[in-house]
Each structure stands twice: as C-alpha cells, then as structure tokens.
Motif scaffolding. Sequence first.
Motif, short mmCIF file in Angstrom:
data_model
loop_
_atom_site.label_atom_id
_atom_site.label_comp_id
_atom_site.label_asym_id
_atom_site.label_seq_id
_atom_site.Cartn_x
_atom_site.Cartn_y
_atom_site.Cartn_z
N ASN A 77 36.93 110.48 8.11
CA ASN A 77 38.17 109.55 8.49
C ASN A 77 38.88 108.86 7.35
OD1 ASN A 77 37.12 109.86 11.18
ND2 ASN A 77 35.56 108.26 11.36
N LEU A 78 39.31 109.55 6.54
CA LEU A 78 40.40 108.98 5.60
C LEU A 78 41.54 108.74 6.11
CD1 LEU A 78 39.32 111.19 2.50
CD2 LEU A 78 38.36 108.94 3.11
N TRP A 79 42.33 107.93 5.66
CA TRP A 79 43.65 107.71 6.09
C TRP A 79 44.65 108.55 5.55
CZ3 TRP A 79 41.36 102.60 4.25
CH2 TRP A 79 40.24 101.92 5.14
N PRO A 80 45.21 109.30 6.07
CA PRO A 80 46.23 110.40 5.54
C PRO A 80 47.12 109.86 5.12
CG PRO A 80 46.07 110.54 7.94
CD PRO A 80 45.18 109.48 7.76
N HIS A 81 47.75 108.73 5.37
CA HIS A 81 49.07 108.23 4.87
C HIS A 81 49.09 107.43 3.46
CE1 HIS A 81 47.47 104.85 6.81
NE2 HIS A 81 48.40 103.80 6.56
N LEU A 82 47.79 107.18 3.00
CA LEU A 82 47.72 106.72 1.64
C LEU A 82 47.02 107.51 0.85
CD1 LEU A 82 45.93 103.25 2.87
CD2 LEU A 82 48.33 103.77 2.56
#
Lengths: 216, 260
Positions: B103-108
């Motif tokens: 669940n990392l945030w792919p846009h960062l």
Amino acid sequence: MFDFSVILPHWPQLLAGLGVCFGVSMAAIVLGFVFGWAICLGSVGPLRALSLACRLYVSFFRGTPLLVQLTLVFYALPALGISLPPLLAAVVALTLNTSAFQGEILRAGFRLLPRGQMEAARDLGLSRWQVLRHIQMPQVFRSMLPALTNETIDIIKNSALVSAVAVTELMRTAQVLASTTYRPIEFFVSAGLLYLLLTLFVARCGRWLESRLRAA
Amino acid sequence: MSSPLAIQLRNVRKSYGSHEVIKGISLDVAPREVVTIIGGSGSGKSTLLRCMNFLEEYDSGEILIDNQLIGYGIRVTGDYHRLPGRIVRDSLRDVCMVFQQFNLWPHLPVIDNVALPLRLVKDIPVAEARERARAQLEHVGLAHKADAWPGQLSGGQQQRVAIARALAMQPRIMLFDEPTSALDPELVGEVLNVIRTLSDEGMTMVIVTHEMGFAAKVSDKVVFLADGLIEEQGPPEQIFAAPQSPRLRQFLNTWRERQN
Ligand SMILES: Nc1ncnc2c1ncn2[C@@H]1O[C@H](COP(=O)(O)OP(=O)(O)OP(=O)(O)O)[C@@H](O)[C@H]1O
Ligand SMILES: [Mg+2]
C-alpha cells in the motif's frame, strides 16, 4: 468554383469568434472542473441526501440535450428574475453541463484506486481531508486526465450551440458572414478548420500534461 | 495506576452482517512482546488485527491500547458511544500497521511516501521530514532508493519502504498482516530480517503470518485462531512442538506437508 479569397477580408472577425469560443469553453471547463469535484465528492461522500442530489444533477445534465439546458438558462432564469448577459449565460450553461460530465469522470477515477492506499493513510494518522487532498485527488486527476482532455474537446465543439442564443462566437460569425456573402462553403470550412486547430492544440496540451505528470 | 499491558483485548466480537467473524477473543500483549497469529484462511486473523487499529469497528467487547479504550467512549450511564475520527486517530498514534499489499502511494517518490505522514500528521517542516525519512530508509537498507518511484522497486523493497514509512511515525506498537505473503520466495528473507531487527530493538509487535519457521524464532507467544476464536495459545515451543488441540495439530500437519 470555391474561392477562399472571399474570407480574407473577414479573418479578424473569424479570429475574434474563435477567441470567444475558446474563452467561453475554457471558462466553462475550469469552473466545471471545480464544480465537478464538488459533485464527485458529494456523490461518493457519506451523506445520503447529498449523494442523491448529486446523482440527480448528473442524470439531468447528462440526459438532456445541451440546447434544452441553454434555453433554460436563457429564458427560464430571467423568468425567475435572474437575467444574465448572453456571454455569461453561455458560460453558466456550459459549466452546468460539463460539471456533470467531469463529476462522473472523477467519480470513475475514485473507484479505480485500491482501498489499501487509503487504509494505509488513515492508519498513519492522516485525516479524511488529508487522504482526499494528498492521496486520492492527485491520483484521480492523473488517471482521468485523458478523459478530461476529451471532455474539453467536447465542450469546445458543443460551444458552437451557444450561437443559438445570440452569442457571437465562431459558429455565429461564420453563419452571419456566410449569409451576407452567399459563400457558405468557404466560411463553414474555414470555421471547421479553426475548430480543428483548436481541438488539436488542446489534445496536444493534454498529452504534454500527461507526460509531465506520469510517474516513471 | 498504569497497566503493564500494551494491548488488551477483552471478549471482542465482530460481525459482517449476520456472519460473525470474531466470536469473543481476549488477548494480552505486554510491552516489547512479539505475538504471532496463525490460522487457516478465513479464520479471522486480518479482521482481528484490523480491529486493533480500528480499520474495522468491533461490535462488542473492549480493545485497550496502553490502557486506553479504542474507538469508543463510555458515558456515565455506562453506554458506549463511537468517538469522532480525530480522537480515534489520536489514541492510535502509537500503533502502525504494515499490510500484505504494501500500500505505498504510487504518485509519490519513495522519500515522500515516508515523509508525507510526518509533514501532515506531525507537522514537521518538509526539509526535516525528508531528513528523517532518509534516515529511516537507511534503517531498512534503502537509502539509495529514496528518489525512485514505488513502481520501480521489487516487492521486498516496497515492503521495506512501507515498514520505514510506519517506523518514521515512531510507533510503539507495530501490526503486520502477512507482510511476506505477496512476495516471491527469494525476497521473503530481507523483509523478515527487518522485522527481526525490530524485535531485537524491543518493538511491541503483533504479526499475522504463514511463515511458521519465522514465527517459531521471533515470537514470545503464538496464537492459533480457528473460526473466530483462539483455539490455542502459548510459547512457540509448545505450539509447534507439543500442540494440544487436534485442530492445531491438523493445521500444522497440513502446513508441513505443503512444505515438502
Ligand atoms: N469486508 C468484509 N465483508 C464481509 N465479510 C468479510 C469482510 N472481510 C472479511 N470477511 C469475512 O470474514 C472472515 C474472516 O476474514 P479474514 O480476512 O479476517 O480472514 P483471515 O484469517 O485473515 O484469512 P486469510 O488467511 O485468507 O487472510 C472470512 O469469512 C471473510 O470472508
Ligand atoms: Mg488475512
């Protein structure tokens, strides 16, 4: 047979028409983007009544012809005592229309996001608004950018309809010039080319923005 | 008087509709203790863990973190009422979870995945948040990936970033839900090593896992869940070498057969 030199003296008028078309469309797109977010957040939000209201709004503006909506803004609003100058009324009508479409586009974007990302954010202590602002909205905007570019192009083309309510934009200018010079083909072809150039330019800008925003 | 317990579950129950998934679980976790939860698919392990950080609301019973009731307040009349999100978040600031799917945030970029919660939740200025994030990435051996995008990392690296992101918040309790289940076998070790380091450093942890070898080595206590109830619990030596309940024995046999 066709003599395109007849349009030469009228270039400034055609360009002015293009300018109005572009201005009206862009104003509607930008305002519609803001309202579109509001409608999208309203319909995915927890408040039942608000969600229902947003869905009704979308159904109406998606399900009725733009010409009907324009006519309502032009003739129904004055009957209620709100009378707007034609240009402003055109922007209002197009904004109401595109915000419904943009709201739907953004809502689809929300459904594509994996739930786990939001759970991780909540677990780390982000508030609902922070999750929305920093995790969901940037990704929804990014993934829906091609659809939003399409919508912008649609609005530019649909803006030709506002000629029906006395706004002298590109279409209206072409109509007037065609009938005064008896050269409809030349003027409508020229108008068509100008629309095409404008929409190609918008498509280009959309792709540029996409590539700038794309995470590797 | 403060209780010596980090986490305390008292007769916790949770249903989805009419389907009761957690059927009255009581469990104590002491500070610095490592508890692993094992059990078959659908036995309620994830649900139980998610109740502990209130990603799921439990229906009855009590969950206390550092002696504080999570999610609910008690009126003078004795009734429970749901607390507002802000207060619940605040009472859970010492608890962080690591998920099976990272669940990392792919846009960062990686560094901002770690720095963002520091900025937003702890109000740390950007430069200092990045500084701290970098130090935390170093801790999990990924300082050199700080500027990469999550999508450019292997699963094992992504999971280590997720762990760094949680650690940056300086939690005292970490919850892990099958942290290695989505990983290729050769990447499991690097993540388990990081978790083992945490246990050496005295982190209180509750870990749901299918890695029995790891559970045996790292746990102070192993809990076997079956059908939403604790079927058996005890130190790893007992659970793995001398299981009492037939269901646990069968579960371990099935697991051993699958290993061969
Ligand atoms: N959001 C939900 N809505 C309805 N039922 C759910 C939901 N989440 C889980 N369940 C049900 O609750 C039960 C326990 O699920 P849970 O995910 O806690 O099991 P688990 O022990 O973590 O299993 P696994 O090892 O497969 O991860 C299952 O029967 C599952 O179908
Ligand atoms: Mg699970």
